[in-house]
Design a protein around this motif. Sequence first.
Motif, PDB file in Angstrom:
ATOM      1  N   TYR A 113      -6.880  -4.674   3.003  1.00 33.71           N
ATOM      2  CA  TYR A 113      -5.888  -5.891   2.583  1.00 33.71           C
ATOM      3  C   TYR A 113      -4.533  -5.836   2.933  1.00 33.71           C
ATOM      4  N   TYR A 114      -4.345  -4.659   2.899  1.00 31.60           N
ATOM      5  CA  TYR A 114      -2.543  -4.460   3.435  1.00 31.60           C
ATOM      6  C   TYR A 114      -2.482  -4.858   4.945  1.00 31.60           C
ATOM      7  N   TYR A 115      -3.376  -4.087   5.735  1.00 36.67           N
ATOM      8  CA  TYR A 115      -3.236  -4.556   7.399  1.00 36.67           C
ATOM      9  C   TYR A 115      -3.313  -6.010   7.446  1.00 36.67           C
ATOM     10  N   LEU A 116      -4.273  -6.720   6.707  1.00 39.57           N
ATOM     11  CA  LEU A 116      -4.184  -8.048   7.180  1.00 39.57           C
ATOM     12  C   LEU A 116      -3.072  -8.963   6.605  1.00 39.57           C
ATOM     13  N   VAL A 117      -2.528  -8.773   5.479  1.00 34.97           N
ATOM     14  CA  VAL A 117      -1.256  -9.126   4.913  1.00 34.97           C
ATOM     15  C   VAL A 117      -0.080  -9.030   5.414  1.00 34.97           C
ATOM     16  N   ASN A 118       0.290  -7.702   5.390  1.00 35.04           N
ATOM     17  CA  ASN A 118       1.515  -6.850   5.722  1.00 35.04           C
ATOM     18  C   ASN A 118       1.672  -6.950   7.133  1.00 35.04           C
ATOM     19  N   ILE A 119       0.810  -6.277   7.791  1.00 36.66           N
ATOM     20  CA  ILE A 119       0.808  -6.014   9.447  1.00 36.66           C
ATOM     21  C   ILE A 119       0.595  -7.245  10.283  1.00 36.66           C
ATOM     22  N   MET A 120      -0.499  -7.885   9.920  1.00 37.12           N
ATOM     23  CA  MET A 120      -0.806  -9.034  10.715  1.00 37.12           C
ATOM     24  C   MET A 120      -0.214 -10.508  10.089  1.00 37.12           C
ATOM     25  N   GLY A 121       0.287 -10.542   8.886  1.00 39.00           N
ATOM     26  CA  GLY A 121       0.846 -11.351   8.501  1.00 39.00           C
ATOM     27  C   GLY A 121       0.065 -12.808   8.119  1.00 39.00           C
ATOM     28  N   MET A 164       1.972   1.749  10.696  1.00 45.06           N
ATOM     29  CA  MET A 164       1.836   1.562   9.588  1.00 45.06           C
ATOM     30  C   MET A 164       2.218   0.283   9.084  1.00 45.06           C
ATOM     31  N   GLU A 165       3.276  -0.216   9.779  1.00 47.14           N
ATOM     32  CA  GLU A 165       3.972  -1.451   9.223  1.00 47.14           C
ATOM     33  C   GLU A 165       4.017  -2.648  10.479  1.00 47.14           C
ATOM     34  N   GLN A 196      -4.518  -5.275 -10.357  1.00 45.14           N
ATOM     35  CA  GLN A 196      -3.697  -4.344 -10.340  1.00 45.14           C
ATOM     36  C   GLN A 196      -2.419  -4.289  -9.619  1.00 45.14           C
ATOM     37  N   MET A 197      -2.833  -5.163  -8.297  1.00 37.96           N
ATOM     38  CA  MET A 197      -1.746  -5.184  -7.279  1.00 37.96           C
ATOM     39  C   MET A 197      -0.674  -6.287  -7.838  1.00 37.96           C
ATOM     40  N   ASP A 198       0.513  -5.966  -7.954  1.00 34.80           N
ATOM     41  CA  ASP A 198       1.555  -7.150  -8.108  1.00 34.80           C
ATOM     42  C   ASP A 198       2.098  -7.693  -6.921  1.00 34.80           C
ATOM     43  N   SER A 199       2.989  -8.547  -7.126  1.00 39.12           N
ATOM     44  CA  SER A 199       3.423  -9.297  -6.007  1.00 39.12           C
ATOM     45  C   SER A 199       4.354  -8.644  -5.014  1.00 39.12           C
ATOM     46  N   HIS A 200       4.627  -7.273  -5.370  1.00 37.89           N
ATOM     47  CA  HIS A 200       5.437  -6.362  -4.122  1.00 37.89           C
ATOM     48  C   HIS A 200       4.529  -5.410  -3.711  1.00 37.89           C
ATOM     49  N   THR A 201       3.165  -5.445  -3.945  1.00 38.63           N
ATOM     50  CA  THR A 201       2.472  -4.321  -3.345  1.00 38.63           C
ATOM     51  C   THR A 201       2.379  -4.404  -2.099  1.00 38.63           C
ATOM     52  N   LEU A 202       2.490  -5.562  -1.517  1.00 37.69           N
ATOM     53  CA  LEU A 202       2.209  -5.543  -0.082  1.00 37.69           C
ATOM     54  C   LEU A 202       3.485  -5.958   0.883  1.00 37.69           C
ATOM     55  N   ASP A 203       4.622  -5.664  -0.052  1.00 37.80           N
ATOM     56  CA  ASP A 203       6.023  -6.132   0.630  1.00 37.80           C
ATOM     57  C   ASP A 203       6.203  -5.084   1.875  1.00 37.80           C
ATOM     58  N   ASN A 204       5.859  -3.736   1.622  1.00 40.27           N
ATOM     59  CA  ASN A 204       6.135  -2.811   2.685  1.00 40.27           C
ATOM     60  C   ASN A 204       5.410  -1.315   2.459  1.00 40.27           C
ATOM     61  N   TYR A 232      10.980  -4.710  14.067  1.00 38.38           N
ATOM     62  CA  TYR A 232      11.271  -3.465  13.397  1.00 38.38           C
ATOM     63  C   TYR A 232      12.455  -3.295  12.217  1.00 38.38           C
ATOM     64  N   ALA A 233      13.240  -4.344  12.422  1.00 39.80           N
ATOM     65  CA  ALA A 233      14.368  -4.434  11.279  1.00 39.80           C
ATOM     66  C   ALA A 233      13.457  -4.703  10.059  1.00 39.80           C
ATOM     67  N   GLY A 234      12.322  -5.349  10.212  1.00 44.26           N
ATOM     68  CA  GLY A 234      11.846  -5.822   8.896  1.00 44.26           C
ATOM     69  C   GLY A 234      10.877  -4.774   8.417  1.00 44.26           C
ATOM     70  N   THR A 235      10.781  -3.541   8.847  1.00 38.72           N
ATOM     71  CA  THR A 235      10.010  -2.605   8.231  1.00 38.72           C
ATOM     72  C   THR A 235      10.981  -1.680   7.521  1.00 38.72           C
ATOM     73  N   TYR A 236      10.075  -0.978   6.637  1.00 35.39           N
ATOM     74  CA  TYR A 236      10.896  -0.047   5.480  1.00 35.39           C
ATOM     75  C   TYR A 236      11.336   1.256   6.254  1.00 35.39           C
ATOM     76  N   LEU A 237      10.427   1.927   7.167  1.00 40.08           N
ATOM     77  CA  LEU A 237      10.588   3.022   7.932  1.00 40.08           C
ATOM     78  C   LEU A 237      12.007   2.974   8.882  1.00 40.08           C
ATOM     79  N   TYR A 238      11.999   1.928   9.513  1.00 37.91           N
ATOM     80  CA  TYR A 238      13.149   1.562  10.505  1.00 37.91           C
ATOM     81  C   TYR A 238      14.406   1.489   9.671  1.00 37.91           C
TER      82      TYR A 238
END
Length: 312
Positions: free
Chosen positions: A182-190, A264-265, A218-226, A5-11
Amino acid sequence: MPKTYAGTYLYTENSDYEKELLGFMMKAEEIDKSGPGFEDIVYEVKRRNVSPALTRILMSDAVVLKSGVQLPKSFKVFCAKDVKSSDKKAMKVFIDCTDIIVNDGGTYIIGRNQVDVLVSYLVSAMINYIYYVDEKRFVNNHDISNHGAEAFSSLFTYVVDYITKISVDPSQRSKCKYMSAYYYLVNIMGRDDTDSVTKLACKVSGLSAREADVINMQMDSHTLDNIKYFVEKVAEVLRLSKLTLDLIVERWMWVFGTGTVFGMELFPAFATMLTDAYVGSYLNNQKTIEKIASRSMVDFTKAVLRIGADSV
């Protein structure tokens, strides 16, 4: 490493969460699972026959049932280091049973309508336990990737459409599904940001490889960070000027339930969102989730239960 949880933006945006979880671990009363007074609870879980792994999870020393301190819906089940244990590094799964299990003179009683709630919590505990012991059991599983991406992209796109009405333009909807898969696979699943992720996101969304390449550029290196950066990029790529994270969070919780926001995260939270709907204990807005995620929710949950049966 699995995300916490500490690694999520909302937390990190709410300083009260840490205090609430710590207060629960320190002050809530632990339920004694070892004595005869707990046998009826074990029987009721077995009788539901959801998975034999749930009884093993229920009785595991790594799973702690507590009551007496109420937690928000998002944290009814969570994994953390046990601050009261002599082994400060030991990770345990905590379940808030305040509303469902009552200690009646040493005999624990659970209401008939609360057994399904406990079963939902145990499925979530199983997900958390496996994820934090060996997350690759989920990350490397084809069904979890495939059906999870289908479910998340459908749910997220539904919320975006609720706010901006992108469904009037099928190409906009497909782009949103691609980006959210894409976000799910990279950010949420890792998972690693690779060609296989692009191919799976294309399969889920129906976009061609060429169309996907245009979005990827169009997606930069930070798009999938949070989730914050991701929502900002979705708004930019789809030219949705009024789309903001605040609106997404507000609508997500309103449509799917207040306890689903970390879906979402964080993978355990998202998986719990789907399994809660599958079990049918009305911990979230399951009818809406069933309608939108449809077959992918069922297939995802069946994959989770198979992994649990093999892992626990």
